[in-house]
Write an enzyme that holds these catalytic residues in place. Structure first.
Site, mmCIF file in Angstrom:
data_model
loop_
_atom_site.group_PDB
_atom_site.id
_atom_site.type_symbol
_atom_site.label_atom_id
_atom_site.label_comp_id
_atom_site.label_asym_id
_atom_site.label_seq_id
_atom_site.Cartn_x
_atom_site.Cartn_y
_atom_site.Cartn_z
ATOM 1 C CD GLU A 75 -40.459 -16.254 24.849
ATOM 2 O OE1 GLU A 75 -39.331 -16.579 24.871
ATOM 3 O OE2 GLU A 75 -41.174 -15.939 24.089
ATOM 4 C CE1 TYR A 121 -48.858 5.849 42.205
ATOM 5 C CE2 TYR A 121 -49.538 8.101 41.422
ATOM 6 C CZ TYR A 121 -49.492 6.992 42.322
ATOM 7 O OH TYR A 121 -49.773 7.315 43.653
#
Length: 215
Positions: A75, A121
């Site tokens: 990847e 958050y």
């Protein structure tokens, strides 16, 4: 301790933490860190994040030449796309964490922003999270899909695959990845229930106060 040795140790330590808490399993997931000279440290192909060895972490030149360690994850193009398009990126974390993957499979999520504004958050650490299409693992086109975002997103989810998060350093990227998984879990737990999600005005307050890239 040298920058390379210290960063290798940190990758192993944080990878094991993610593995031990079930955010990575088997040989899934990969991490990279960009060093001050532009070279990269990358977790090796086929490795388990719970059992990494520092000296086997791949060390690649800025041009992709393997200097030491084992061959890097397949990847790698996904990671390098973030470094090339977001100059502030110092680390990239890619997981197959369960709740984030589950969210990516649902037919009715917003591909431009997979996460509803449920918590402050989630907005502060992630901004908008883009859903990218499905690619066969290792397909270089995953990196091209990230490049097409022109550096505007620090967090994406690959459909039917998993999240990829970039941060200024490894601790920041890991924290943001954990926030993404927690937010995905929360979204799934609340699915079908009446919601008091953050309003557009409340979201904008957070964006303005914490200088969040909300494009």
């Amino acid at each position: 301790m040298s920058e390379i040795a210290d960063s290798r140790e940190q990758i192993c330590r944080l990878s094991k933490s993610l593995f031990d808490r079930g955010l990575s399993h088997g040989s899934t997931g990969n991490i990279s860190v960009r060093l001050s000279d532009g070279s990269l440290l990358v977790t090796p192909t086929g490795s388990s994040m719970g059992f990494l060895q520092p000296d086997r972490i791949s060390h690649l030149s800025a041009s992709g030449v393997l200097h030491s360690g084992d061959p890097p994850t397949k990847e790698l193009p996904l990671h390098t796309a973030f470094y090339e398009t977001r100059q502030q990126t110092g680390a990239v974390v890619h997981l197959h964490s369960c709740h984030s993957v589950a969210l990516s499979i649902l037919a009715d999520v917003d591909p431009d922003n997979v996460l509803q504004p449920l918590t402050a958050y989630g907005i502060m650490l992630l901004g908008k999270v883009k859903l990218l299409p499905f690619f066969v693992p290792g397909d270089p086109e995953m990196g091209e899909a990230v490049r097409q975002l022109d550096g505007k997103r620090s967090a994406v989810i690959l459909a039917n695959h998993g999240p990829v998060v970039a941060g200024k350093d490894l601790a920041t990227a890991v924290n943001a990845t954990e926030e993404l998984e927690a937010s995905a879990r929360l979204a799934l737990l609340l699915r079908g229930a009446p919601l008091n999600a953050l309003s557009a005005a409340q979201t904008q307050q957070i964006v303005d106060r914490f200088d969040v890239d909300w494009t």
